[in-house]
Write a protein that holds these residues in place. Sequence first.
Motif, PDB file in Angstrom:
ATOM      1  N   SER A   5      40.009  50.055  31.238  1.00 11.32           N
ATOM      2  CA  SER A   5      39.576  48.675  31.023  1.00 11.32           C
ATOM      3  C   SER A   5      38.747  48.172  32.202  1.00 11.32           C
ATOM      4  CB  SER A   5      40.815  47.792  30.859  1.00 11.32           C
ATOM      5  OG  SER A   5      40.503  46.420  30.903  1.00 11.32           O
ATOM      6  N   ASP A  39      37.329  44.630  31.799  1.00 11.84           N
ATOM      7  CA  ASP A  39      37.509  43.182  31.744  1.00 11.84           C
ATOM      8  C   ASP A  39      38.397  42.832  30.554  1.00 11.84           C
ATOM      9  OD1 ASP A  39      35.832  43.404  29.557  1.00 11.84           O
ATOM     10  OD2 ASP A  39      34.287  42.054  30.328  1.00 11.84           O
ATOM     11  N   LEU A  40      38.911  41.616  30.544  1.00  8.94           N
ATOM     12  CA  LEU A  40      39.843  41.226  29.493  1.00  8.94           C
ATOM     13  C   LEU A  40      39.179  40.972  28.134  1.00  8.94           C
ATOM     14  CD1 LEU A  40      42.413  39.019  31.423  1.00  8.94           C
ATOM     15  CD2 LEU A  40      42.517  41.461  30.853  1.00  8.94           C
ATOM     16  N   VAL A  48      40.656  44.282  35.393  1.00  5.73           N
ATOM     17  CA  VAL A  48      39.319  43.706  35.525  1.00  5.73           C
ATOM     18  C   VAL A  48      38.634  44.319  36.739  1.00  5.73           C
ATOM     19  CG1 VAL A  48      37.970  41.589  35.774  1.00  5.73           C
ATOM     20  CG2 VAL A  48      40.122  41.558  34.483  1.00  5.73           C
ATOM     21  N   HIS A  49      37.516  44.948  36.512  1.00  8.12           N
ATOM     22  CA  HIS A  49      36.734  45.665  37.527  1.00  8.12           C
ATOM     23  C   HIS A  49      36.226  44.704  38.610  1.00  8.12           C
ATOM     24  CE1 HIS A  49      33.541  48.169  39.204  1.00  8.12           C
ATOM     25  NE2 HIS A  49      33.980  49.186  38.484  1.00  8.12           N
ATOM     26  N   TYR A  80      32.819  42.783  38.118  1.00 10.62           N
ATOM     27  CA  TYR A  80      32.653  41.798  37.058  1.00 10.62           C
ATOM     28  C   TYR A  80      32.968  40.411  37.605  1.00 10.62           C
ATOM     29  CZ  TYR A  80      32.025  45.395  33.473  1.00 10.62           C
ATOM     30  OH  TYR A  80      31.537  46.420  32.716  1.00 10.62           O
ATOM     31  N   THR A  88      33.644  36.644  34.685  1.00  7.45           N
ATOM     32  CA  THR A  88      34.542  37.046  33.601  1.00  7.45           C
ATOM     33  C   THR A  88      35.876  36.351  33.821  1.00  7.45           C
ATOM     34  OG1 THR A  88      35.321  38.974  32.347  1.00  7.45           O
ATOM     35  CG2 THR A  88      35.556  39.069  34.748  1.00  7.45           C
ATOM     36  N   GLU A 134      39.392  35.407  34.905  1.00  6.77           N
ATOM     37  CA  GLU A 134      40.212  35.960  35.982  1.00  6.77           C
ATOM     38  C   GLU A 134      41.621  36.252  35.448  1.00  6.77           C
ATOM     39  OE1 GLU A 134      39.883  37.625  39.445  1.00  6.77           O
ATOM     40  OE2 GLU A 134      38.297  36.258  38.786  1.00  6.77           O
ATOM     41  N   PRO A 135      42.135  37.466  35.657  1.00  5.26           N
ATOM     42  CA  PRO A 135      43.467  37.780  35.146  1.00  5.26           C
ATOM     43  C   PRO A 135      44.564  37.176  36.013  1.00  5.26           C
ATOM     44  CG  PRO A 135      42.647  39.623  36.412  1.00  5.26           C
ATOM     45  CD  PRO A 135      41.534  38.600  36.383  1.00  5.26           C
ATOM     46  N   THR A 149      40.758  48.350  39.227  1.00  2.00           N
ATOM     47  CA  THR A 149      40.728  47.273  40.189  1.00  2.00           C
ATOM     48  C   THR A 149      40.260  47.818  41.535  1.00  2.00           C
ATOM     49  OG1 THR A 149      42.044  45.500  41.175  1.00  2.00           O
ATOM     50  CG2 THR A 149      43.156  47.605  40.828  1.00  2.00           C
ATOM     51  N   ARG A 183      41.613  39.085  43.483  1.00  2.00           N
ATOM     52  CA  ARG A 183      41.787  39.782  42.202  1.00  2.00           C
ATOM     53  C   ARG A 183      42.504  41.116  42.416  1.00  2.00           C
ATOM     54  NH1 ARG A 183      36.474  40.930  38.746  1.00  2.00           N
ATOM     55  NH2 ARG A 183      36.614  38.665  38.424  1.00  2.00           N
TER      56      ARG A 183
END
Length: 260
Positions: A37, A39-40, A62-63, A66, A69, A71-72, A92, A109
């Motif tokens: 993965s 991004d979400l 989430v890379h 990115y 995008t 934020e997780p 990550t 992140r």
Amino acid sequence: MFIDSHCHIDFPELAARMPEIRAKMAENSVTHALVVSVDLPDFPRVLALAEQYPNFYASVGVHPDYEDTPEPTVEQLVGLARHPKIVAIGETGLDYYRLEGDLEWQRERFRTHIRASREARKPLIIHTRSASEDTIRIMREEGAGTDRGGVAGVMHCFTESLEVARASMDMGFYISFSGIVTFKSAKDLQAVALEVPLEQMLIETDSPYLAPVPYRGRMNEPGYVAHVAEFIARLKGVTVEEVAAATSANFFRLFAAASA
């Protein structure tokens, strides 16, 4: 058998060719692949592949490249990681090569993913480029490694120094080599690969990028991971069967959920 421990075959240019990609995997004895993965918003298509095919697994994360995008949160990542086909948190890490300016958001992140990994008890997939000092520092501060109560993970598409490799391995991390190690210009990386024991090594394609020799410059795919293994075998003076057996066993040892 070979395992591609890191690929992006959910990307449209590869997803459109799935029957062909799976046929090439079978032809080259590539038995499994981990779809990673970035991004979400696009995570559902990553998970869909893992749900559709028994020999595909997935990660959630989430890379660091990115920027624009969603934020997780730790809670989001942990919740999504409960799915049985999700075997890792990531991709990550830190990347100071592609982005400039105040990158504190990137570091925060990264910390979020490490905290999610510790809570979910699933390993990390770490990307680091031109940021190894901060990457190692944050891994230590947040307890990413098995030495500090974490579950460790893999330093994917490794291109850093032997010092960084050793610091990572000391924390229980595996070192994953991509097609880059087969490039004639990659002498420093080949020297690192010589020193990384097979017991702490994975192989990957990072497809659709970084196709190994003899396919350099073309679109990469999981079936080509066999060429990474063949190169490492020649480099280390061992059989390709030894590299295949070690890296496959390492994959299932690290991503324990994949063998559950």
